[in-house]
Design a protein around this motif. Sequence first.
Motif, PDB file in Angstrom:
ATOM      1  N   TYR A  49      45.574  89.428  56.077  1.00  0.00           N
ATOM      2  CA  TYR A  49      46.497  89.409  54.924  1.00  0.00           C
ATOM      3  C   TYR A  49      46.424  90.739  54.161  1.00  0.00           C
ATOM      4  O   TYR A  49      47.453  91.307  53.778  1.00  0.00           O
ATOM      5  CB  TYR A  49      46.143  88.267  53.981  1.00  0.00           C
ATOM      6  CG  TYR A  49      46.696  86.911  54.360  1.00  0.00           C
ATOM      7  CD1 TYR A  49      48.060  86.670  54.356  1.00  0.00           C
ATOM      8  CD2 TYR A  49      45.849  85.850  54.682  1.00  0.00           C
ATOM      9  CE1 TYR A  49      48.570  85.423  54.679  1.00  0.00           C
ATOM     10  CE2 TYR A  49      46.347  84.604  55.018  1.00  0.00           C
ATOM     11  CZ  TYR A  49      47.709  84.393  55.009  1.00  0.00           C
ATOM     12  OH  TYR A  49      48.212  83.163  55.335  1.00  0.00           O
ATOM     13  N   ARG A  54      50.232  91.116  52.737  1.00  0.00           N
ATOM     14  CA  ARG A  54      50.971  89.850  52.780  1.00  0.00           C
ATOM     15  C   ARG A  54      50.357  88.864  51.793  1.00  0.00           C
ATOM     16  O   ARG A  54      49.136  88.711  51.754  1.00  0.00           O
ATOM     17  CB  ARG A  54      50.910  89.289  54.198  1.00  0.00           C
ATOM     18  CG  ARG A  54      51.677  87.988  54.466  1.00  0.00           C
ATOM     19  CD  ARG A  54      51.377  87.547  55.896  1.00  0.00           C
ATOM     20  NE  ARG A  54      52.053  86.337  56.291  1.00  0.00           N
ATOM     21  CZ  ARG A  54      53.081  86.295  57.132  1.00  0.00           C
ATOM     22  NH1 ARG A  54      53.567  87.415  57.636  1.00  0.00           N
ATOM     23  NH2 ARG A  54      53.622  85.139  57.480  1.00  0.00           N
ATOM     24  N   SER A  56      48.684  85.697  50.407  1.00  0.00           N
ATOM     25  CA  SER A  56      47.840  84.761  51.156  1.00  0.00           C
ATOM     26  C   SER A  56      48.414  83.356  51.210  1.00  0.00           C
ATOM     27  O   SER A  56      47.949  82.526  51.998  1.00  0.00           O
ATOM     28  CB  SER A  56      46.435  84.723  50.550  1.00  0.00           C
ATOM     29  OG  SER A  56      46.490  84.279  49.200  1.00  0.00           O
ATOM     30  N   ALA A  57      49.432  83.072  50.404  1.00  0.00           N
ATOM     31  CA  ALA A  57      50.075  81.755  50.462  1.00  0.00           C
ATOM     32  C   ALA A  57      51.218  81.721  51.473  1.00  0.00           C
ATOM     33  O   ALA A  57      51.841  80.682  51.664  1.00  0.00           O
ATOM     34  CB  ALA A  57      50.615  81.372  49.082  1.00  0.00           C
ATOM     35  N   HIS A  58      51.489  82.875  52.120  1.00  0.00           N
ATOM     36  CA  HIS A  58      52.570  82.926  53.105  1.00  0.00           C
ATOM     37  C   HIS A  58      51.956  82.689  54.476  1.00  0.00           C
ATOM     38  O   HIS A  58      51.215  83.526  54.984  1.00  0.00           O
ATOM     39  CB  HIS A  58      53.273  84.281  53.041  1.00  0.00           C
ATOM     40  CG  HIS A  58      54.613  84.290  53.699  1.00  0.00           C
ATOM     41  ND1 HIS A  58      55.622  83.428  53.336  1.00  0.00           N
ATOM     42  CD2 HIS A  58      55.116  85.044  54.708  1.00  0.00           C
ATOM     43  CE1 HIS A  58      56.687  83.661  54.082  1.00  0.00           C
ATOM     44  NE2 HIS A  58      56.397  84.637  54.925  1.00  0.00           N
ATOM     45  N   PRO A  59      52.229  81.540  55.114  1.00  0.00           N
ATOM     46  CA  PRO A  59      51.464  81.110  56.287  1.00  0.00           C
ATOM     47  C   PRO A  59      51.684  81.983  57.511  1.00  0.00           C
ATOM     48  O   PRO A  59      52.689  82.681  57.652  1.00  0.00           O
ATOM     49  CB  PRO A  59      51.968  79.686  56.533  1.00  0.00           C
ATOM     50  CG  PRO A  59      53.319  79.647  55.910  1.00  0.00           C
ATOM     51  CD  PRO A  59      53.243  80.546  54.718  1.00  0.00           C
ATOM     52  N   GLY A 114      48.067  79.254  55.045  1.00  0.00           N
ATOM     53  CA  GLY A 114      48.485  79.559  53.683  1.00  0.00           C
ATOM     54  C   GLY A 114      48.190  78.437  52.715  1.00  0.00           C
ATOM     55  O   GLY A 114      48.855  78.289  51.685  1.00  0.00           O
ATOM     56  N   ARG A 225      56.524  76.140  53.901  1.00  0.00           N
ATOM     57  CA  ARG A 225      56.709  77.580  53.980  1.00  0.00           C
ATOM     58  C   ARG A 225      56.454  78.019  55.418  1.00  0.00           C
ATOM     59  O   ARG A 225      55.588  77.461  56.090  1.00  0.00           O
ATOM     60  CB  ARG A 225      55.755  78.303  53.032  1.00  0.00           C
ATOM     61  CG  ARG A 225      55.959  77.932  51.561  1.00  0.00           C
ATOM     62  CD  ARG A 225      55.072  78.777  50.652  1.00  0.00           C
ATOM     63  NE  ARG A 225      53.651  78.685  50.975  1.00  0.00           N
ATOM     64  CZ  ARG A 225      52.847  77.706  50.580  1.00  0.00           C
ATOM     65  NH1 ARG A 225      53.335  76.710  49.849  1.00  0.00           N
ATOM     66  NH2 ARG A 225      51.568  77.713  50.916  1.00  0.00           N
ATOM     67  N   SER A 227      56.663  81.555  58.378  1.00  0.00           N
ATOM     68  CA  SER A 227      56.734  83.002  58.571  1.00  0.00           C
ATOM     69  C   SER A 227      58.179  83.478  58.679  1.00  0.00           C
ATOM     70  O   SER A 227      59.008  82.847  59.336  1.00  0.00           O
ATOM     71  CB  SER A 227      55.989  83.404  59.848  1.00  0.00           C
ATOM     72  OG  SER A 227      54.607  83.183  59.712  1.00  0.00           O
TER      73      SER A 227
END
Length: 349
Positions: A49, A54, A56-59, A114, A225, A227
């Motif tokens: 990440y 990126r 960190s909550a975006h898987p 995430g 959520r 990618s």
Amino acid sequence: MSLLSGDDPASVEAAARRLARGDLVAFPTETVYGLGARADDDAAVARLYAAKGRPSAHPLIVHVARADAAAVFSGAAPSSAFPASAARLIAAFWPGPLTVIVPRRRGHAAAAAGGQDSIGLRMPQHPVALALLQAAARLGVPGVAAPSANRFGRISPTCAAHVVAEFGPDLAVLDGGDCEIGIESTIVDCTRSPAALLRPGQLSRAAIETVLGQALAAPDAASPRASGTLASHYAPAARLQLFDADTLQQCLAELACRSVGAPADSLIADAGAASRAQPGTAVYSRAAPPPGSAVIHRTMPADARAAAHELFAVLRAFDAMGVASIWVEQPPPDPTWEGVRDRLQRAAA
């Protein structure tokens, strides 16, 4: 730079050892190059990440060597390793450019997911990716979390040189040549019924619906959520604008008139676009610009697969030329172009 040959088994083993000890490795898939970390190591995932910038909550998507290995991460009912829809899609399309989102097994890969209770899983088709994943599995790595190997929100890489341009000499890159497909995997949310298409790709909506025996739902506020689904993504440094074919030709005609000092009526829907286009405009279109347009032009293939294969490379080449604006002709409305349309709309957002 640690550039490793994907054709060399010793290099593949060396890359697998890096993954096993928690290092990052970039590697090819049939879609785009991925930046990988072992999915069961939260510290390694955190480094991934950070390297991408990126949130960190975006898987991330977890890549596996076999379908039964993917079951390690699935929290479906004990009677089945996956939800029924995911099992059908896996049987039909793995290995290949399909990511299924399934319930995540508690205690597994929370950072890679995430923090969500679901997780995206994929078995790639690229021989170098599979060799790496198999070698890593022999070293105890159950799966490799791997988003595209670029800075967050930027253009995805489709060759090893693109990865080096993004991250410089310190990252280990397993070179497997140019990616065949050129845009990221199709993502289907199988945590719900009916399943929902979260991101289109080369694998078509129609093919997925045929296997499932029902229409795919649209994503909504309750969707996980996933990618590459942010409104703005895949963006070049230059400002990218989408035009229908007629408007693009009108814009280019006005540019041609201005370049020779001739008077011209304002033909551009977005007032002032021609003046903003300078210095340097690149055009990606199926129709050739009118004479005297003074733009850099690349012809968009008439075939959707060919356009997908070269799309990100073309945008990167335009950026390397230092253009200020990229004007792109809207792809056709045909369903085969859905993945390309999605990437361009996000790049222009």
